[in-house]
Design a protein around this motif. Sequence first.
Motif, PDB file in Angstrom:
ATOM      1  N   THR A 243      75.549   0.304  63.230  1.00 15.07           N
ATOM      2  CA  THR A 243      76.894   0.567  63.716  1.00 15.07           C
ATOM      3  C   THR A 243      77.784  -0.609  63.363  1.00 15.07           C
ATOM      4  O   THR A 243      77.455  -1.759  63.663  1.00 15.07           O
ATOM      5  CB  THR A 243      76.889   0.768  65.240  1.00 15.07           C
ATOM      6  OG1 THR A 243      75.992   1.826  65.568  1.00 15.07           O
ATOM      7  CG2 THR A 243      78.282   1.118  65.738  1.00 15.07           C
ATOM      8  N   CYS A 244      78.896  -0.315  62.716  1.00 16.28           N
ATOM      9  CA  CYS A 244      79.854  -1.347  62.363  1.00 16.28           C
ATOM     10  C   CYS A 244      80.930  -1.421  63.441  1.00 16.28           C
ATOM     11  O   CYS A 244      81.509  -0.413  63.837  1.00 16.28           O
ATOM     12  CB  CYS A 244      80.484  -1.054  61.006  1.00 16.28           C
ATOM     13  SG  CYS A 244      81.762  -2.247  60.569  1.00 16.28           S
ATOM     14  N   LYS A 245      81.151  -2.635  63.893  1.00 14.40           N
ATOM     15  CA  LYS A 245      82.125  -2.821  64.948  1.00 14.40           C
ATOM     16  C   LYS A 245      83.553  -2.808  64.406  1.00 14.40           C
ATOM     17  O   LYS A 245      84.513  -2.582  65.131  1.00 14.40           O
ATOM     18  CB  LYS A 245      81.854  -4.156  65.634  1.00 14.40           C
ATOM     19  CG  LYS A 245      82.233  -4.188  67.097  1.00 14.40           C
ATOM     20  CD  LYS A 245      81.818  -5.517  67.690  1.00 14.40           C
ATOM     21  CE  LYS A 245      82.278  -5.623  69.141  1.00 14.40           C
ATOM     22  NZ  LYS A 245      81.942  -6.937  69.703  1.00 14.40           N
ATOM     23  N   GLN A 246      83.664  -3.052  63.141  1.00 15.77           N
ATOM     24  CA  GLN A 246      84.995  -3.185  62.560  1.00 15.77           C
ATOM     25  C   GLN A 246      85.616  -1.818  62.240  1.00 15.77           C
ATOM     26  O   GLN A 246      86.720  -1.515  62.657  1.00 15.77           O
ATOM     27  CB  GLN A 246      84.928  -4.028  61.289  1.00 15.77           C
ATOM     28  CG  GLN A 246      84.622  -5.485  61.564  1.00 15.77           C
ATOM     29  CD  GLN A 246      85.755  -6.176  62.307  1.00 15.77           C
ATOM     30  OE1 GLN A 246      86.914  -5.945  62.031  1.00 15.77           O
ATOM     31  NE2 GLN A 246      85.413  -7.017  63.261  1.00 15.77           N
ATOM     32  N   CYS A 247      84.865  -1.003  61.485  1.00 17.39           N
ATOM     33  CA  CYS A 247      85.460   0.258  61.030  1.00 17.39           C
ATOM     34  C   CYS A 247      84.833   1.459  61.734  1.00 17.39           C
ATOM     35  O   CYS A 247      85.271   2.584  61.552  1.00 17.39           O
ATOM     36  CB  CYS A 247      85.307   0.403  59.517  1.00 17.39           C
ATOM     37  SG  CYS A 247      83.618   0.667  58.967  1.00 17.39           S
ATOM     38  N   GLY A 248      83.813   1.207  62.559  1.00 17.86           N
ATOM     39  CA  GLY A 248      83.215   2.314  63.285  1.00 17.86           C
ATOM     40  C   GLY A 248      82.187   3.083  62.482  1.00 17.86           C
ATOM     41  O   GLY A 248      81.778   4.171  62.877  1.00 17.86           O
ATOM     42  N   TYR A 249      81.768   2.505  61.363  1.00 16.19           N
ATOM     43  CA  TYR A 249      80.755   3.168  60.555  1.00 16.19           C
ATOM     44  C   TYR A 249      79.444   3.249  61.320  1.00 16.19           C
ATOM     45  O   TYR A 249      79.051   2.320  62.013  1.00 16.19           O
ATOM     46  CB  TYR A 249      80.555   2.397  59.252  1.00 16.19           C
ATOM     47  CG  TYR A 249      79.287   2.777  58.517  1.00 16.19           C
ATOM     48  CD1 TYR A 249      79.258   3.918  57.718  1.00 16.19           C
ATOM     49  CD2 TYR A 249      78.129   2.012  58.631  1.00 16.19           C
ATOM     50  CE1 TYR A 249      78.109   4.278  57.055  1.00 16.19           C
ATOM     51  CE2 TYR A 249      76.966   2.365  57.964  1.00 16.19           C
ATOM     52  CZ  TYR A 249      76.958   3.503  57.172  1.00 16.19           C
ATOM     53  OH  TYR A 249      75.815   3.841  56.524  1.00 16.19           O
ATOM     54  N   LYS A 250      78.774   4.380  61.182  1.00 18.71           N
ATOM     55  CA  LYS A 250      77.487   4.560  61.828  1.00 18.71           C
ATOM     56  C   LYS A 250      76.582   5.342  60.903  1.00 18.71           C
ATOM     57  O   LYS A 250      76.916   6.439  60.479  1.00 18.71           O
ATOM     58  CB  LYS A 250      77.669   5.315  63.146  1.00 18.71           C
ATOM     59  CG  LYS A 250      76.567   5.044  64.146  1.00 18.71           C
ATOM     60  CD  LYS A 250      76.961   5.599  65.517  1.00 18.71           C
ATOM     61  CE  LYS A 250      76.026   5.109  66.603  1.00 18.71           C
ATOM     62  NZ  LYS A 250      76.419   5.572  67.935  1.00 18.71           N
TER      63      LYS A 250
ATOM     64  N   ARG B 268      75.578  -6.165  56.245  1.00 19.48           N
ATOM     65  CA  ARG B 268      76.961  -5.999  55.842  1.00 19.48           C
ATOM     66  C   ARG B 268      77.299  -4.520  55.783  1.00 19.48           C
ATOM     67  O   ARG B 268      76.528  -3.718  55.263  1.00 19.48           O
ATOM     68  CB  ARG B 268      77.194  -6.649  54.477  1.00 19.48           C
ATOM     69  CG  ARG B 268      78.649  -6.775  54.106  1.00 19.48           C
ATOM     70  CD  ARG B 268      78.793  -7.472  52.784  1.00 19.48           C
ATOM     71  NE  ARG B 268      78.451  -8.890  52.872  1.00 19.48           N
ATOM     72  CZ  ARG B 268      79.323  -9.830  53.230  1.00 19.48           C
ATOM     73  NH1 ARG B 268      80.551  -9.510  53.516  1.00 19.48           N
ATOM     74  NH2 ARG B 268      78.958 -11.082  53.274  1.00 19.48           N
ATOM     75  N   CYS B 269      78.435  -4.178  56.310  1.00 17.39           N
ATOM     76  CA  CYS B 269      78.869  -2.788  56.336  1.00 17.39           C
ATOM     77  C   CYS B 269      79.199  -2.320  54.917  1.00 17.39           C
ATOM     78  O   CYS B 269      79.908  -3.009  54.197  1.00 17.39           O
ATOM     79  CB  CYS B 269      80.090  -2.654  57.241  1.00 17.39           C
ATOM     80  SG  CYS B 269      80.828  -1.013  57.213  1.00 17.39           S
ATOM     81  N   PRO B 270      78.671  -1.173  54.519  1.00 12.69           N
ATOM     82  CA  PRO B 270      78.949  -0.663  53.175  1.00 12.69           C
ATOM     83  C   PRO B 270      80.370  -0.150  53.018  1.00 12.69           C
ATOM     84  O   PRO B 270      80.816   0.100  51.916  1.00 12.69           O
ATOM     85  CB  PRO B 270      77.928   0.474  53.009  1.00 12.69           C
ATOM     86  CG  PRO B 270      77.641   0.919  54.399  1.00 12.69           C
ATOM     87  CD  PRO B 270      77.766  -0.304  55.269  1.00 12.69           C
ATOM     88  N   GLN B 271      81.057   0.011  54.109  1.00 13.86           N
ATOM     89  CA  GLN B 271      82.416   0.549  54.029  1.00 13.86           C
ATOM     90  C   GLN B 271      83.467  -0.543  54.011  1.00 13.86           C
ATOM     91  O   GLN B 271      84.327  -0.591  53.140  1.00 13.86           O
ATOM     92  CB  GLN B 271      82.665   1.493  55.210  1.00 13.86           C
ATOM     93  CG  GLN B 271      81.991   2.846  55.008  1.00 13.86           C
ATOM     94  CD  GLN B 271      82.502   3.889  55.996  1.00 13.86           C
ATOM     95  OE1 GLN B 271      83.316   3.598  56.849  1.00 13.86           O
ATOM     96  NE2 GLN B 271      82.013   5.096  55.878  1.00 13.86           N
ATOM     97  N   CYS B 272      83.402  -1.431  54.979  1.00 10.85           N
ATOM     98  CA  CYS B 272      84.451  -2.438  55.088  1.00 10.85           C
ATOM     99  C   CYS B 272      83.937  -3.838  54.789  1.00 10.85           C
ATOM    100  O   CYS B 272      84.685  -4.796  54.870  1.00 10.85           O
ATOM    101  CB  CYS B 272      85.091  -2.404  56.477  1.00 10.85           C
ATOM    102  SG  CYS B 272      83.996  -2.977  57.798  1.00 10.85           S
ATOM    103  N   ARG B 273      82.662  -3.935  54.448  1.00 14.84           N
ATOM    104  CA  ARG B 273      82.062  -5.212  54.056  1.00 14.84           C
ATOM    105  C   ARG B 273      82.065  -6.224  55.195  1.00 14.84           C
ATOM    106  O   ARG B 273      81.994  -7.425  54.963  1.00 14.84           O
ATOM    107  CB  ARG B 273      82.802  -5.810  52.848  1.00 14.84           C
ATOM    108  CG  ARG B 273      82.772  -4.900  51.635  1.00 14.84           C
ATOM    109  CD  ARG B 273      81.373  -4.810  51.084  1.00 14.84           C
ATOM    110  NE  ARG B 273      81.277  -3.849  49.998  1.00 14.84           N
ATOM    111  CZ  ARG B 273      80.728  -4.121  48.803  1.00 14.84           C
ATOM    112  NH1 ARG B 273      80.256  -5.310  48.568  1.00 14.84           N
ATOM    113  NH2 ARG B 273      80.643  -3.202  47.895  1.00 14.84           N
TER     114      ARG B 273
HETATM  115 ZN   LIG Z   1      82.603  -1.370  58.653  1.00 18.40          ZN
END
Ligand SMILES: [Zn+2]
Length: 68
Positions: free
Chosen positions: A36-43, A14-19
């Motif tokens: 790498t998060c596909k939703q918010c681009g977190y890496k 789970r992405c720590p930024q956008c969950r």
């Molecule tokens: Zn994210």
Amino acid sequence: MVRRHRPTPERILRCPQCRSTDVFTDVTMFSGALYTCKQCGYKGPFILEEDVPSQPPPLPEGSSEDLP
Ligand SMILES: [Zn+2]
């Protein structure tokens, strides 16, 4: 049965930024794993891991829910 036997419980990332759970794992030779998060681009190397129990835990019997 097509399913493979998994001795360990499955985990979701789970992405720590956008969950979001739309997370990919990039494994590099030098720094280990990068996510790498596909939703918010977190890496980054930090991600939230959650266990996915194959079966729901059994409810305790004789709990306070047993009202007379
Ligand atoms: Zn994210």
